[in-house]
Design a protein around this motif. Structure first.
Motif, PDB file in Angstrom:
ATOM      1  N   SER A 194      41.695 -33.807  56.234  1.00 46.60           N
ATOM      2  CA  SER A 194      41.253 -33.887  54.837  1.00 46.60           C
ATOM      3  C   SER A 194      40.348 -35.089  54.610  1.00 46.60           C
ATOM      4  O   SER A 194      39.353 -34.998  53.880  1.00 46.60           O
ATOM      5  CB  SER A 194      42.460 -33.981  53.902  1.00 46.60           C
ATOM      6  OG  SER A 194      43.234 -32.821  53.977  1.00 46.60           O
ATOM      7  N   ALA A 195      40.684 -36.216  55.241  1.00 50.59           N
ATOM      8  CA  ALA A 195      39.866 -37.418  55.081  1.00 50.59           C
ATOM      9  C   ALA A 195      38.524 -37.283  55.791  1.00 50.59           C
ATOM     10  O   ALA A 195      37.487 -37.703  55.261  1.00 50.59           O
ATOM     11  CB  ALA A 195      40.626 -38.633  55.618  1.00 50.59           C
TER      12      ALA A 195
ATOM     13  N   HIS B 158      36.933 -34.475  56.596  1.00 46.22           N
ATOM     14  CA  HIS B 158      36.147 -33.329  56.101  1.00 46.22           C
ATOM     15  C   HIS B 158      36.626 -32.934  54.700  1.00 46.22           C
ATOM     16  O   HIS B 158      37.244 -31.882  54.517  1.00 46.22           O
ATOM     17  CB  HIS B 158      36.284 -32.148  57.063  1.00 46.22           C
ATOM     18  CG  HIS B 158      36.006 -32.497  58.483  1.00 46.22           C
ATOM     19  ND1 HIS B 158      34.732 -32.657  58.968  1.00 46.22           N
ATOM     20  CD2 HIS B 158      36.845 -32.744  59.519  1.00 46.22           C
ATOM     21  CE1 HIS B 158      34.783 -32.971  60.246  1.00 46.22           C
ATOM     22  NE2 HIS B 158      36.048 -33.039  60.603  1.00 46.22           N
ATOM     23  N   PRO B 159      36.341 -33.775  53.710  1.00 53.89           N
ATOM     24  CA  PRO B 159      36.911 -33.547  52.370  1.00 53.89           C
ATOM     25  C   PRO B 159      36.474 -32.248  51.687  1.00 53.89           C
ATOM     26  O   PRO B 159      37.181 -31.771  50.806  1.00 53.89           O
ATOM     27  CB  PRO B 159      36.446 -34.771  51.572  1.00 53.89           C
ATOM     28  CG  PRO B 159      35.319 -35.342  52.339  1.00 53.89           C
ATOM     29  CD  PRO B 159      35.514 -34.960  53.767  1.00 53.89           C
ATOM     30  N   THR B 160      35.358 -31.662  52.076  1.00 58.14           N
ATOM     31  CA  THR B 160      34.907 -30.428  51.426  1.00 58.14           C
ATOM     32  C   THR B 160      35.219 -29.179  52.249  1.00 58.14           C
ATOM     33  O   THR B 160      34.908 -28.068  51.820  1.00 58.14           O
ATOM     34  CB  THR B 160      33.391 -30.473  51.149  1.00 58.14           C
ATOM     35  OG1 THR B 160      32.696 -30.624  52.385  1.00 58.14           O
ATOM     36  CG2 THR B 160      33.040 -31.615  50.211  1.00 58.14           C
TER      37      THR B 160
ATOM     38  N   ASP C  40      46.323 -34.913  56.888  1.00 59.53           N
ATOM     39  CA  ASP C  40      45.723 -36.101  56.249  1.00 59.53           C
ATOM     40  C   ASP C  40      44.410 -36.467  56.916  1.00 59.53           C
ATOM     41  O   ASP C  40      43.404 -36.725  56.252  1.00 59.53           O
ATOM     42  CB  ASP C  40      46.678 -37.303  56.341  1.00 59.53           C
ATOM     43  CG  ASP C  40      47.665 -37.381  55.205  1.00 59.53           C
ATOM     44  OD1 ASP C  40      47.392 -36.814  54.119  1.00 59.53           O
ATOM     45  OD2 ASP C  40      48.721 -38.015  55.398  1.00 59.53           O
ATOM     46  N   SER C  41      44.432 -36.491  58.242  1.00 60.25           N
ATOM     47  CA  SER C  41      43.243 -36.854  59.016  1.00 60.25           C
ATOM     48  C   SER C  41      42.105 -35.858  58.788  1.00 60.25           C
ATOM     49  O   SER C  41      40.952 -36.247  58.560  1.00 60.25           O
ATOM     50  CB  SER C  41      43.603 -36.929  60.498  1.00 60.25           C
ATOM     51  OG  SER C  41      42.473 -37.220  61.273  1.00 60.25           O
TER      52      SER C  41
ATOM     53  N   PHE D 167      49.425 -30.655  50.209  1.00 54.99           N
ATOM     54  CA  PHE D 167      48.012 -30.647  50.574  1.00 54.99           C
ATOM     55  C   PHE D 167      47.224 -29.593  49.796  1.00 54.99           C
ATOM     56  O   PHE D 167      46.073 -29.320  50.100  1.00 54.99           O
ATOM     57  CB  PHE D 167      47.868 -30.408  52.084  1.00 54.99           C
ATOM     58  CG  PHE D 167      48.414 -31.546  52.889  1.00 54.99           C
ATOM     59  CD1 PHE D 167      47.638 -32.660  53.157  1.00 54.99           C
ATOM     60  CD2 PHE D 167      49.725 -31.518  53.344  1.00 54.99           C
ATOM     61  CE1 PHE D 167      48.155 -33.733  53.864  1.00 54.99           C
ATOM     62  CE2 PHE D 167      50.248 -32.579  54.058  1.00 54.99           C
ATOM     63  CZ  PHE D 167      49.460 -33.697  54.317  1.00 54.99           C
TER      64      PHE D 167
ATOM     65  N   SER E 210      43.410 -23.846  51.850  1.00 52.88           N
ATOM     66  CA  SER E 210      43.186 -24.764  50.733  1.00 52.88           C
ATOM     67  C   SER E 210      42.397 -24.105  49.605  1.00 52.88           C
ATOM     68  O   SER E 210      42.333 -24.642  48.512  1.00 52.88           O
ATOM     69  CB  SER E 210      42.461 -26.023  51.224  1.00 52.88           C
ATOM     70  OG  SER E 210      41.245 -25.689  51.849  1.00 52.88           O
TER      71      SER E 210
ATOM     72  N   THR F 108      37.317 -26.136  54.041  1.00 50.91           N
ATOM     73  CA  THR F 108      38.465 -25.293  53.739  1.00 50.91           C
ATOM     74  C   THR F 108      39.460 -25.451  54.883  1.00 50.91           C
ATOM     75  O   THR F 108      39.124 -25.245  56.043  1.00 50.91           O
ATOM     76  CB  THR F 108      38.048 -23.814  53.630  1.00 50.91           C
ATOM     77  OG1 THR F 108      37.113 -23.676  52.558  1.00 50.91           O
ATOM     78  CG2 THR F 108      39.250 -22.925  53.381  1.00 50.91           C
TER      79      THR F 108
END
Length: 92
Positions: free
Chosen positions: A28-29, A31-33, A25-26, A53, A75, A35
């Motif tokens: 992804s938040a 570094h949203p772009t 979660d951390s 995820f 991802s 991989t």
């Protein structure tokens, strides 16, 4: 992210999954772009949390004898590929 989950851990599998969920979660938040890559020796850990995820398991066949212990999740499943090779070195 790299993980080693021993066959007989001193912690609960649920606490590990909760920690992995928080870390993913951390990441992804923050570094949203990016991989995301999660790889390691999962032994008997239920890895269905990776689906939450959007992580794709690259190789689903056996990695240690008849067992699927070593896994790699990404991802961007359509960008990467993996193949397990049989090792000639005895580990036991």
């Amino acid at each position: 992210m790299v993980l080693y989950h021993p066959p007989k851990p001193t912690y609960s599998a649920q606490s590990l999954i909760e920690t992995l969920n928080a870390a993913l979660d951390s990441l992804s938040a923050a570094h949203p772009t990016a991989t995301l890559v999660l790889a390691g020796d999962f032994n008997q850990l239920n890895t269905s949390f990776a689906n939450d995820f959007g992580l794709h398991q690259l190789h689903t066949g056996p990695t240690h004898g008849p067992n699927v212990l070593d896994k790699v999740f990404v991802s961007e499943g359509n960008v990467y590929d993996a193949t397990a090779l049989k090792c000639s070195i005895k580990t036991k």
